[in-house]
Design a protein around this motif. Structure first.
Motif, mmCIF file in Angstrom:
data_model
loop_
_atom_site.group_PDB
_atom_site.id
_atom_site.type_symbol
_atom_site.label_atom_id
_atom_site.label_comp_id
_atom_site.label_asym_id
_atom_site.label_seq_id
_atom_site.Cartn_x
_atom_site.Cartn_y
_atom_site.Cartn_z
ATOM 1 N N LYS A 64 9.758 61.856 -24.815
ATOM 2 C CA LYS A 64 9.408 62.137 -26.214
ATOM 3 C C LYS A 64 10.612 62.666 -26.996
ATOM 4 O O LYS A 64 10.804 62.331 -28.163
ATOM 5 C CB LYS A 64 8.280 63.177 -26.289
ATOM 6 N N CYS A 114 6.961 56.544 -20.804
ATOM 7 C CA CYS A 114 6.754 57.691 -19.917
ATOM 8 C C CYS A 114 6.973 57.325 -18.448
ATOM 9 O O CYS A 114 7.216 58.191 -17.610
ATOM 10 C CB CYS A 114 5.331 58.241 -20.074
ATOM 11 N N TYR A 123 4.005 53.597 -25.324
ATOM 12 C CA TYR A 123 4.239 55.022 -25.027
ATOM 13 C C TYR A 123 4.084 55.274 -23.522
ATOM 14 O O TYR A 123 4.882 55.989 -22.910
ATOM 15 C CB TYR A 123 3.249 55.869 -25.857
ATOM 16 N N PHE A 158 -0.873 69.621 -24.553
ATOM 17 C CA PHE A 158 -0.141 68.441 -25.041
ATOM 18 C C PHE A 158 -1.044 67.270 -25.399
ATOM 19 O O PHE A 158 -0.659 66.412 -26.184
ATOM 20 C CB PHE A 158 0.897 68.002 -23.996
ATOM 21 N N GLY A 205 8.184 67.532 -18.219
ATOM 22 C CA GLY A 205 7.234 66.432 -18.063
ATOM 23 C C GLY A 205 6.358 66.666 -16.851
ATOM 24 O O GLY A 205 6.744 67.428 -15.945
ATOM 25 N N VAL A 206 5.216 65.997 -16.806
ATOM 26 C CA VAL A 206 4.237 66.272 -15.746
ATOM 27 C C VAL A 206 4.646 65.753 -14.361
ATOM 28 O O VAL A 206 3.980 66.071 -13.381
ATOM 29 C CB VAL A 206 2.824 65.739 -16.085
ATOM 30 N N GLU A 231 -1.411 54.956 -14.909
ATOM 31 C CA GLU A 231 -1.727 55.680 -16.144
ATOM 32 C C GLU A 231 -2.499 54.793 -17.124
ATOM 33 O O GLU A 231 -3.390 55.276 -17.833
ATOM 34 C CB GLU A 231 -0.454 56.242 -16.802
ATOM 35 N N ASN A 277 -5.403 59.301 -24.412
ATOM 36 C CA ASN A 277 -4.322 58.885 -25.312
ATOM 37 C C ASN A 277 -4.772 57.753 -26.231
ATOM 38 O O ASN A 277 -4.356 57.674 -27.390
ATOM 39 C CB ASN A 277 -3.085 58.473 -24.508
ATOM 40 N N TYR A 314 5.537 72.674 -24.154
ATOM 41 C CA TYR A 314 4.093 72.730 -24.379
ATOM 42 C C TYR A 314 3.720 74.038 -25.090
ATOM 43 O O TYR A 314 4.507 74.580 -25.851
ATOM 44 C CB TYR A 314 3.325 72.564 -23.058
ATOM 45 N N TYR A 353 -3.749 63.977 -12.719
ATOM 46 C CA TYR A 353 -4.569 63.272 -13.713
ATOM 47 C C TYR A 353 -4.080 61.842 -13.921
ATOM 48 O O TYR A 353 -4.819 60.988 -14.412
ATOM 49 C CB TYR A 353 -4.651 64.056 -15.024
ATOM 50 N N ILE A 354 -2.827 61.585 -13.528
ATOM 51 C CA ILE A 354 -2.365 60.199 -13.373
ATOM 52 C C ILE A 354 -2.391 60.005 -11.852
ATOM 53 O O ILE A 354 -1.588 60.612 -11.129
ATOM 54 C CB ILE A 354 -0.936 60.002 -13.926
ATOM 55 N N GLN A 397 8.115 60.783 -17.954
ATOM 56 C CA GLN A 397 6.928 61.298 -18.650
ATOM 57 C C GLN A 397 7.292 61.898 -20.018
ATOM 58 O O GLN A 397 8.000 61.306 -20.779
ATOM 59 C CB GLN A 397 6.170 62.283 -17.740
ATOM 60 N N SER A 398 6.794 63.096 -20.268
ATOM 61 C CA SER A 398 6.924 63.685 -21.604
ATOM 62 C C SER A 398 8.363 63.892 -22.068
ATOM 63 O O SER A 398 8.608 64.057 -23.265
ATOM 64 C CB SER A 398 6.258 65.059 -21.605
ATOM 65 N N ASN A 429 1.294 64.642 -27.285
ATOM 66 C CA ASN A 429 1.030 63.208 -27.163
ATOM 67 C C ASN A 429 0.780 62.538 -28.517
ATOM 68 O O ASN A 429 1.285 61.451 -28.781
ATOM 69 C CB ASN A 429 -0.156 62.963 -26.224
HETATM 70 N N1 GLU Z 1 2.363 60.149 -19.873
HETATM 71 C C1 GLU Z 1 1.861 61.468 -19.875
HETATM 72 C C2 GLU Z 1 0.661 61.597 -20.811
HETATM 73 O O1 GLU Z 1 0.665 61.028 -21.856
HETATM 74 C C3 GLU Z 1 2.958 62.420 -20.274
HETATM 75 C C4 GLU Z 1 2.481 63.833 -20.329
HETATM 76 C C5 GLU Z 1 3.509 64.865 -20.002
HETATM 77 O O2 GLU Z 1 4.472 64.636 -19.261
HETATM 78 O O3 GLU Z 1 3.299 65.963 -20.501
HETATM 79 O O4 GLU Z 1 -0.305 62.215 -20.501
#
Ligand code: GLU
Length: 336
Positions: free
Chosen positions: A86, A213, A209, A115, A278-279, A178, A185, A261, A46-47, A82-83, A134
């Motif tokens: 956070k 990531c 953000y 997420f 993370g994704v 992204e 987002n 998640y 999705y990215i 990525q996540s 997110n």
């Molecule tokens: N940058 C990604 C997003 O906001 C991180 C998501 C993830 O790793 O879960 O979709």
């Protein structure tokens, strides 16, 4: 979820310390050999740039609170955090403004939803519920106190780098990819603003953000970052205190309930450790007072957790005695 075959591998109780380094190295090699052949899971796409990740990559790193590292496979391969960012941004913000402020605005309960769910925000009257989804992460990034956006970014970059013990850098290609596709987002940030949960400009905060990531790390870096939380906020490799002991504790608590998640409950049930994934395929799993595991392998399960990483963590949690809830080896398990 999944069964972990522990045939012939003695399981350890969680009390005390890690086994000797030789045994840790041997078990890491065993975990890698067991799960490298797995072909389950799908690389995130999705990215757009992430879909180019090599699905065969698999690295594991374990760093003890003494700073010693054991690694196997592609533990030095770089990927975007990525996540997982956070967790560490949450810690840095708590360090600056205290966990009550973050708790009040963001929350610490699992949403039970994906997420990037917009519905979760609506169902909870604009409360993001926790800093690991997110919405909560975007709100948390905005809470980093700073006189300007560039000072805010410097605090985040410098803080995450202190957790890693080296200067981290952004993967510009992933960041730009992204930024072209992160409409969801942006919508979440606008909604947060509408609910009075975002005091900063939503566009600027989503951009920041997204940049946090896109920081490049390795499984080794994740293990150092996690070991800093395991070590009460002191980076065991550099010896630097990054956050206070209470902040390390609070961060691990949130990771236990929300880090994986909507599978966080199952993860805790199987593995028994605070963790974040993370994704890009990274996982950091922390054993307080002992150390942390960093794992990297791009194919993900439907919730977004690395398939090989999860298996390896489950195996190592049992074999190394990391599970927080296991006070002894049960006779049934030890003879299995
Ligand atoms: N940058 C990604 C997003 O906001 C991180 C998501 C993830 O790793 O879960 O979709």
């Amino acid at each position: 979820m999944f069964e972990v075959d522990m045939e012939g591998v003695p399981q350890r109780a969680s009390t005390g310390s890690l086994p000797g380094r030789g045994r840790v190295a041997e078990l890491l090699r065993e975990a890698h050999a067991r799960y490298a052949p797995l072909r389950d899971g799908v690389v995130a796409d999705y990215i757009p740039v992430l879909e180019r990740a090599d699905p065969d990559r698999f690295g594991l790193s374990l760093i003890g609170v003494d700073g010693a590292a054991e690694e196997v496979g592609d533990a030095a391969d770089a990927f975007t955090i990525q996540s997982i960012s956070k967790a560490f941004v949450f810690a840095l913000v708590c360090e600056e403004i205290g966990h009550h402020a973050v708790h009040e605005r963001v929350g610490v309960n699992n949403t039970g939803l994906p997420f990037n769910s917009v519905m979760a925000l609506e169902l909870n009257l604009g409360s993001p519920m926790n800093p690991m989804v997110n919405a909560g992460a975007i709100a948390t990034t905005a809470m980093m106190p700073a006189p300007s956006h560039s000072a805010r970014w410097d605090a985040i970059l410098h803080g995450l780098s202190r957790f890693a013990g080296r200067e981290l850098a952004v993967d510009t290609e992933v960041y730009e990819s992204e930024m072209r596709t992160n409409t969801r987002n942006r919508a979440i940030a606008r909604l947060l603003e509408g609910y009075g949960r975002l005091d900063e400009d939503p566009g600027t905060i989503v951009e920041m953000y997204t940049r946090q990531c896109a920081l490049l790390v390795t499984a080794h870096d994740l293990a150092v970052m996690g070991a800093t939380l395991a070590d009460g906020g002191v980076n065991p490799v550099t010896g630097e205190r990054v956050v206070a002991e209470e902040v390390a504790r609070d961060t691990l608590t949130v990771l236990a309930s929300c880090g994986m998640y909507e599978r966080s409950g199952e993860w805790l049930f199987e593995i028994g450790l605070p963790a974040k994934s993370g994704v890009s395929g990274g996982i950091v799993a922390i054993s307080p007072g002992k150390g942390a595991l960093g794992a990297f392998s791009p194919p993900l399960d439907p919730a977004g957790n690395s398939v090989r990483g999860q298996r390896a963590c489950a195996f190592l949690s049992r074999a190394l005695g990391l599970n927080l809830f296991a006070s002894g080896v049960t006779s049934r398990e030890s003879t299995a």
